[in-house]
Design a protein around this motif. Structure first.
Motif, PDB file in Angstrom:
ATOM      1  N   PHE A 176       0.828  -1.209   0.000  1.00 45.77           N
ATOM      2  CA  PHE A 176       0.000   0.000   0.000  1.00 45.77           C
ATOM      3  C   PHE A 176       0.866   1.263   0.000  1.00 45.77           C
ATOM      4  O   PHE A 176       0.444   2.295  -0.537  1.00 45.77           O
ATOM      5  N   SER A 177       2.046   1.182   0.568  1.00 46.48           N
ATOM      6  CA  SER A 177       2.969   2.321   0.474  1.00 46.48           C
ATOM      7  C   SER A 177       3.392   2.541  -0.972  1.00 46.48           C
ATOM      8  O   SER A 177       3.513   3.684  -1.430  1.00 46.48           O
ATOM      9  N   GLY A 178       3.624   1.427  -1.696  1.00 50.19           N
ATOM     10  CA  GLY A 178       3.969   1.543  -3.114  1.00 50.19           C
ATOM     11  C   GLY A 178       2.843   2.162  -3.921  1.00 50.19           C
ATOM     12  O   GLY A 178       3.075   3.003  -4.799  1.00 50.19           O
ATOM     13  N   LYS A 194      17.322  11.922  -3.560  1.00 45.64           N
ATOM     14  CA  LYS A 194      18.339  11.772  -2.514  1.00 45.64           C
ATOM     15  C   LYS A 194      17.625  11.651  -1.179  1.00 45.64           C
ATOM     16  O   LYS A 194      16.842  12.530  -0.797  1.00 45.64           O
ATOM     17  N   LEU A 195      17.871  10.551  -0.483  1.00 49.09           N
ATOM     18  CA  LEU A 195      17.245  10.310   0.811  1.00 49.09           C
ATOM     19  C   LEU A 195      17.945  11.100   1.904  1.00 49.09           C
ATOM     20  O   LEU A 195      19.107  11.495   1.771  1.00 49.09           O
ATOM     21  N   GLY A 196      17.218  11.305   3.007  1.00 54.05           N
ATOM     22  CA  GLY A 196      17.803  12.000   4.142  1.00 54.05           C
ATOM     23  C   GLY A 196      18.975  11.253   4.734  1.00 54.05           C
ATOM     24  O   GLY A 196      19.866  11.857   5.347  1.00 54.05           O
ATOM     25  N   ILE A 222      18.141  -1.014  -2.735  1.00 55.76           N
ATOM     26  CA  ILE A 222      16.796  -1.542  -2.560  1.00 55.76           C
ATOM     27  C   ILE A 222      16.210  -0.947  -1.284  1.00 55.76           C
ATOM     28  O   ILE A 222      16.752  -1.159  -0.190  1.00 55.76           O
ATOM     29  N   ILE A 223      15.112  -0.191  -1.434  1.00 54.86           N
ATOM     30  CA  ILE A 223      14.510   0.498  -0.293  1.00 54.86           C
ATOM     31  C   ILE A 223      13.064   0.034  -0.131  1.00 54.86           C
ATOM     32  O   ILE A 223      12.279   0.128  -1.081  1.00 54.86           O
ATOM     33  N   PRO A 224      12.674  -0.472   1.046  1.00 60.17           N
ATOM     34  CA  PRO A 224      11.265  -0.840   1.267  1.00 60.17           C
ATOM     35  C   PRO A 224      10.353   0.364   1.047  1.00 60.17           C
ATOM     36  O   PRO A 224      10.683   1.491   1.440  1.00 60.17           O
ATOM     37  N   ASN A 225       9.218   0.139   0.411  1.00 60.31           N
ATOM     38  CA  ASN A 225       8.300   1.240   0.110  1.00 60.31           C
ATOM     39  C   ASN A 225       7.837   1.967   1.369  1.00 60.31           C
ATOM     40  O   ASN A 225       7.692   3.192   1.366  1.00 60.31           O
ATOM     41  N   TYR A 227       9.463   2.406   4.107  1.00 59.54           N
ATOM     42  CA  TYR A 227      10.549   3.259   4.601  1.00 59.54           C
ATOM     43  C   TYR A 227      10.654   4.530   3.764  1.00 59.54           C
ATOM     44  O   TYR A 227      10.831   5.631   4.296  1.00 59.54           O
ATOM     45  N   LEU A 228      10.540   4.377   2.445  1.00 56.59           N
ATOM     46  CA  LEU A 228      10.667   5.530   1.557  1.00 56.59           C
ATOM     47  C   LEU A 228       9.578   6.556   1.816  1.00 56.59           C
ATOM     48  O   LEU A 228       9.844   7.757   1.886  1.00 56.59           O
ATOM     49  N   ILE A 229       8.348   6.089   1.976  1.00 58.55           N
ATOM     50  CA  ILE A 229       7.227   7.024   2.117  1.00 58.55           C
ATOM     51  C   ILE A 229       7.234   7.724   3.468  1.00 58.55           C
ATOM     52  O   ILE A 229       6.625   8.785   3.630  1.00 58.55           O
ATOM     53  N   SER A 230       7.917   7.137   4.454  1.00 56.25           N
ATOM     54  CA  SER A 230       7.950   7.746   5.790  1.00 56.25           C
ATOM     55  C   SER A 230       9.228   8.533   6.045  1.00 56.25           C
ATOM     56  O   SER A 230       9.384   9.113   7.124  1.00 56.25           O
TER      57      SER A 230
END
Length: 346
Positions: A176-178, A194-196, A222-225, A227-230
């Motif tokens: 659902f994050s994806g 670019k991630l924090g 590879i980043i879990p969805n 994690y990325l959305i939060s």
């Protein structure tokens, strides 16, 4: 005579199936070519290619299914067997239609997504989700057409879905994050982010569990969805891929600032015009902003097509600017600081 009719009664169904097979081959070879030619003449070539690809192999199957159906009407078999065969034919036909609709839906969505301003490719998650919805509807239609009540099945699936959801919390969270990532359009395939936490690169795919980022050195992250959305991240492709970049430098206190501005802008325009990745119609500018220990500092503003282009643009700008400063006698001072040493009495 009766023997001939009996033989004919058994041969005719197989002849019908063979005839339908040959007719299907002819239609697939000729009909799909005619479809492509017609689409090309009418300016709908892309749509014609998509439809032809989706129907390749399926048209032959449909002709064979029609031949088998007609053959069952003339073949001397038991009524219950005939009904079973006809239901199997119907299920096969509906399954093939579902397959074609799935291919058409994914292909048309991909076509329109690539025609957008940003040309964002279709993510695998969206493709999987589209196929899942279409195949689920197709399966329900097939079950209903076979005379099986789907209401109890849906009830059982609903109860079982609760148990499955509890067991797959992390997986569903990523799924659902994806979907949230896709619908919000804050991250798209092809964007440079670019991630924090420091990871950066091009988004190559948004899958059902993770987002895949490709670094400049070709490594994959590879980043879990979920994690990325939060997490905090910077998207260098939004609101547009063109990017304003800065180059910091300092000149000597003895420099003529009017000359510095004129020479620097001239080189900046030259880089914008000649270096691939620069925006030719952009007017570069600079701003003096600080009296430092050993120099007067300024910032030069340039514009590039996308984030990765800043590497070559800055590279060429610094090389050309230093060479021109040397010709013009403009000094780039070394970093120095005045040191105070108090007098000591011995």
């Amino acid at each position: 005579m009766n023997m001939f009719l009996d033989i004919l009664e058994y041969i005719l169904p197989f002849a019908l199936i063979l005839f339908s097979f040959i007719l299907g081959l002819l239609f697939e070879k000729r009909g799909l070519k005619l479809l492509k030619k017609f689409a090309k003449k009418t300016g709908w070539e892309s749509y014609g290619i998509i439809i032809a690809r989706a129907l390749r192999g399926i048209v032959l199957l449909w002709f064979v299914i029609a031949g088998v159906f007609v053959a069952t009407l003339s073949f001397p078999i038991n009524t219950s067997v005939r009904e079973f065969i006809q239901k199997a034919i119907l299920a096969t036909f509906l399954a093939s239609v579902t397959f074609v609709v799935s291919k058409l839906a994914v292909s048309f969505v991909e076509l329109y997504s690539n025609r957008g301003n940003e040309g964002s490719p279709l993510s695998s998650l969206f493709e999987i989700f589209t196929r899942l919805v279409i195949f689920s509807l197709g399966l329900l239609i097939i079950i209903q057409s076979l005379g099986i009540a789907i209401t109890p099945l849906l009830t059982a699936l609903g109860i079982g879905g609760v148990s499955i959801g509890l067991a797959l919390q992390n997986t569903l969270s990523n799924l659902f994050s994806g979907l949230n990532i896709l619908t919000s359009q804050k991250v798209r395939v092809g964007d440079y982010i670019k991630l924090g936490s420091g990871e950066e690169g091009y988004v190559t795919d948004i899958a059902w569990r993770q987002t895949i980022i490709k670094e400049f050195n070709e490594n994959l992250i590879i980043i879990p969805n979920s994690y990325l959305i939060s997490s905090n991240f910077k998207n260098y492709a939004l609101p547009e891929k063109e990017l304003l970049i800065t180059v910091e430098l300092g000149v000597s206190y003895n420099s003529d600032l009017e000359q510095v501005e004129m020479v620097t802008i001239e080189i900046a325009k030259e880089v914008m015009q000649e270096v691939e990745g620069g925006i030719p119609n952009f007017e570069p500018f600079l701003r003096f902003h600080q009296f430092d220990y050993f120099s007067i500092n300024l910032t030069v503003y340039l514009r590039v097509n996308e984030f990765i282009d800043h590497l070559i643009v800055k590279h060429e700008f610094i090389k050309r600017l230093r060479k021109r400063y040397q010709l013009e006698g403009i000094e780039l001072p070394f970093p120095i600081k005045a040191t105070y040493i108090p007098d000591k009495k011995f």
